[in-house]
Design an enzyme around this catalytic site. Structure first.
Site, PDB file in Angstrom:
ATOM      1  N   HIS A  35     -32.675   8.882  29.687  1.00 36.53           N
ATOM      2  CA  HIS A  35     -32.701   7.490  30.149  1.00 36.53           C
ATOM      3  C   HIS A  35     -32.395   7.405  31.637  1.00 36.53           C
ATOM      4  O   HIS A  35     -31.347   7.853  32.089  1.00 36.53           O
ATOM      5  CB  HIS A  35     -31.670   6.659  29.382  1.00 36.53           C
ATOM      6  CG  HIS A  35     -31.846   5.183  29.569  1.00 36.53           C
ATOM      7  ND1 HIS A  35     -32.694   4.424  28.785  1.00 36.53           N
ATOM      8  CD2 HIS A  35     -31.293   4.324  30.450  1.00 36.53           C
ATOM      9  CE1 HIS A  35     -32.645   3.170  29.171  1.00 36.53           C
ATOM     10  NE2 HIS A  35     -31.802   3.078  30.189  1.00 36.53           N
ATOM     11  N   ASP A  37     -33.024   4.427  34.938  1.00 32.56           N
ATOM     12  CA  ASP A  37     -33.435   3.060  35.242  1.00 32.56           C
ATOM     13  C   ASP A  37     -34.003   2.896  36.645  1.00 32.56           C
ATOM     14  O   ASP A  37     -33.915   1.814  37.237  1.00 32.56           O
ATOM     15  CB  ASP A  37     -32.250   2.113  35.073  1.00 32.56           C
ATOM     16  CG  ASP A  37     -32.045   1.688  33.631  1.00 32.56           C
ATOM     17  OD1 ASP A  37     -32.998   1.144  33.040  1.00 32.56           O
ATOM     18  OD2 ASP A  37     -30.945   1.896  33.090  1.00 32.56           O
ATOM     19  N   GLU A 136     -36.579  -0.334  26.978  1.00 32.44           N
ATOM     20  CA  GLU A 136     -35.183  -0.592  26.656  1.00 32.44           C
ATOM     21  C   GLU A 136     -35.022  -2.031  26.171  1.00 32.44           C
ATOM     22  O   GLU A 136     -34.793  -2.950  26.936  1.00 32.44           O
ATOM     23  CB  GLU A 136     -34.294  -0.348  27.881  1.00 32.44           C
ATOM     24  CG  GLU A 136     -32.817  -0.436  27.547  1.00 32.44           C
ATOM     25  CD  GLU A 136     -31.919  -0.091  28.710  1.00 32.44           C
ATOM     26  OE1 GLU A 136     -30.747   0.220  28.472  1.00 32.44           O
ATOM     27  OE2 GLU A 136     -32.397  -0.124  29.864  1.00 32.44           O
ATOM     28  N   HIS A 225     -29.139   6.913  25.262  1.00 31.97           N
ATOM     29  CA  HIS A 225     -28.025   6.932  26.215  1.00 31.97           C
ATOM     30  C   HIS A 225     -26.804   6.264  25.576  1.00 31.97           C
ATOM     31  O   HIS A 225     -26.531   5.099  25.795  1.00 31.97           O
ATOM     32  CB  HIS A 225     -28.403   6.285  27.548  1.00 31.97           C
ATOM     33  CG  HIS A 225     -28.839   4.849  27.493  1.00 31.97           C
ATOM     34  ND1 HIS A 225     -29.855   4.403  26.675  1.00 31.97           N
ATOM     35  CD2 HIS A 225     -28.414   3.738  28.162  1.00 31.97           C
ATOM     36  CE1 HIS A 225     -30.019   3.104  26.833  1.00 31.97           C
ATOM     37  NE2 HIS A 225     -29.149   2.668  27.730  1.00 31.97           N
ATOM     38  N   ASP A 307     -28.421   7.565  32.135  1.00 28.52           N
ATOM     39  CA  ASP A 307     -28.414   6.166  32.564  1.00 28.52           C
ATOM     40  C   ASP A 307     -28.272   6.031  34.082  1.00 28.52           C
ATOM     41  O   ASP A 307     -27.823   5.002  34.587  1.00 28.52           O
ATOM     42  CB  ASP A 307     -27.319   5.354  31.867  1.00 28.52           C
ATOM     43  CG  ASP A 307     -27.654   3.855  31.779  1.00 28.52           C
ATOM     44  OD1 ASP A 307     -28.784   3.475  32.139  1.00 28.52           O
ATOM     45  OD2 ASP A 307     -26.781   3.069  31.368  1.00 28.52           O
TER      46      ASP A 307
END
Length: 365
Positions: A35, A37, A136, A225, A307
Site C-alpha cells: 500500500h 498513497d 482503497e 496495510h 502506507d
C-alpha cells in the site's frame, strides 16, 4: 514437500544492506509493498503531475527512494475520501488510476503495469518495478458491480471493502457498526471480486466484516496495510482470531508502518493533541508486529504494507521507502533466514496473486 524455485533479479542490492541473509533475500524474491498513497499525495501537492519523481522529490516515494529500499513491486493505492458522494468517489478513483498509468508512461524504464504474479516476476527480473492497482474503499465503485468490473479490466487487483466510514454494504473499523459485518449485497460484492480476480482487502473494515468476508470468500484475502491488535489496540488492527483464520484461508496480512497502529503510547499522544515530545517509534516496533503476525498466522501469511505517503510521520529509520532495506536487514540480524525473508518480502503475496489470477483479468493486458 513443496519445493520453491526462485529466480535472481537483475536489480542491484539496496545500499543499506549489510547482513548476508538480507542480501541473499533480495536476490530470491521481489520486495512487494502492499500500500502506497503517492497518487493521492500527488493530487494534493502537485495537481496530479507525474514530473519530478526521479529522485529528491517532496514525497516519501520517488524512483530514487524506491531503489534505495529495494522495492521490486508496488501496489499503488487509488483512493477517494469516504465522506464524498459515491459518484464523486468513482470519478476520483478513475483519476488516480489515470495518474498511475501516466506515471508508468512517463518512466517506462522503471515502472510497468502488472496484473499477475507472472507479470511481477518478469518485471522484477529485468530490473523494473512492477506496478499494481489497489482501490482503497468500497465507496469507489459507487455500489455498482459494473464499475467494479470496469476497474478490474483496467488492472485493479484489490479493493479495500471500506475506508474510515461504513459503506451501505459493509461496516468500517472506525465507524459505528450498522450492518453487523457485510450485507447480502456486500457478500455479492465479495463473490464478484473472487470471480474477477480482485483481491478482497480487509484493512479498514470491522472485525465482523473481516470474519464475514473470510467466510464468504472462495479466494485468499489480504490486509494491505494493517498491524496486530494484540500489540496495539487500535481499531484498524487485526485481532488474533482473524490472524489465525488466514492459515486456512491462505491470505496474507501486510504489516503497516503507521505509528498509531504500532504503539499505544504514540496513539495516545497523537489522539490527545500531540502535547509534549513525540513518543519514540522505531523499526523495532514494526519488527514486533511482523513477528507476532508470523507467530499467530504462520510464516506463509505475512507481508509488508507500508502506507507511505498516506501519513506524515513514520518510525525512526523508516521515514520513506528507503526504509524497507533497513527493516529487512534488522530482521536478518534477528535470525530470519533468506528464505523466510523472501516469503515476507514477496513470495507469500505472489502465491496469492497466482491463486487469484483469472482469464478475465489476464486477457485484458
Amino acid at each position: 514437500m513443496k519445493v520453491e524455485h526462485h529466480m535472481q533479479s537483475s536489480n542491484t542490492q539496496p545500499p543499506a544492506l549489510r547482513h548476508p541473509e538480507a542480501i541473499r533475500a533480495f536476490g530470491l524474491a521481489p520486495l512487494i509493498d502492499g500500500h502506497n498513497d503517492l497518487a493521492h499525495a500527488a493530487r494534493g501537492a502537485a495537481n496530479y503531475s507525474v514530473d519530478g519523481l526521479e529522485k529528491d522529490s517532496i514525497f516519501q516515494t520517488d524512483i530514487g527512494k524506491l531503489r534505495g529500499g529495494g522495492v521490486g513491486a508496488q501496489f499503488w493505492s487509488v483512493y477517494a475520501p469516504g465522506e464524498i458522494p459515491e459518484a464523486d468517489a468513482v470519478q476520483f478513483t478513475f483519476e488516480q488510476i489515470d495518474f498511475i498509468y501516466r506515471m508508468i508512461r512517463r518512466y517506462p524504464q522503471t515502472f510497468e503495469l502488472a496484473r499477475t504474479g507472472g507479470d511481477v516476476r518478469r518485471i522484477w527480473q529485468k530490473g523494473g518495478i512492477a506496478s499494481l492497482l489497489g482501490a482503497e474503499g468500497g465507496h469507489s465503485i459507487g455500489s455498482s458491480l459494473g464499475v467494479l468490473r470496469m476497474m478490474a479490466r483496467l488492472g485493479l487487483r484489490y479493493m479495500t471493502l471500506t475506508h474510515n466510514s461504513n459503506t451501505s454494504w459493509a461496516d468500517s473499523a472506525t465507524d459505528s457498526p450498522v450492518h453487523g459485518g457485510l450485507t447480502d449485497f456486500g457478500r455479492e460484492v465479495v463473490r464478484e471480486m473472487n470471480a474477477l480476480g480482485v483481491l478482497v482487502d480487509l484493512s479498514h473494515v470491522s472485525p465482523d466484516t473481516m470474519r464475514d468476508a473470510i467466510r464468504t470468500s472462495s479466494a485468499p484475502v489480504i490486509f494491505s496495510h494493517s498491524s496486530c491488535r494484540a500489540l496495539c489496540d487500535h481499531p484498524r488492527n487485526v485481532p488474533d482470531d482473524v490472524l489465525r483464520s488466514l492459515t486456512d484461508n491462505g491470505g496474507v496480512i501486510m504489516v503497516a508502518f503507521v505509528p498509531m497502529f504500532l504503539d499505544e503510547e504514540y496513539r495516545s499522544w497523537f489522539d490527545g493533541g500531540r502535547n509534549g515530545p513525540r513518543p519514540p517509534v522505531t523499526v523495532e516496533h514494526v519488527v514486533k508486529h511482523i513477528e507476532h503476525a508470523r507467530d499467530i498466522a504462520g510464516i506463509d501469511h505475512v507481508g509488508l504494507g507500508s502506507d507511505f505517503d498516506g501519513f506524515g510521520d513514520f518510525p525512526d529509520g523508516l521515514q520513506d521507502t528507503t526504509g524497507f532495506a533497513v527493516l529487512i536487514d534488522r530482521l536478518a540480524e534477528r535470525g530470519w533466514t533468506s528464505a523466510e525473508l523472501a516469503k515476507l518480502m514477496g513470495d507469500n503475496l505472489l502465491r496469492v496473486l497466482d491463486a487469484t489470477s483469472t482469464e478475465s483479468v489476464s486477457s485484458t493486458q
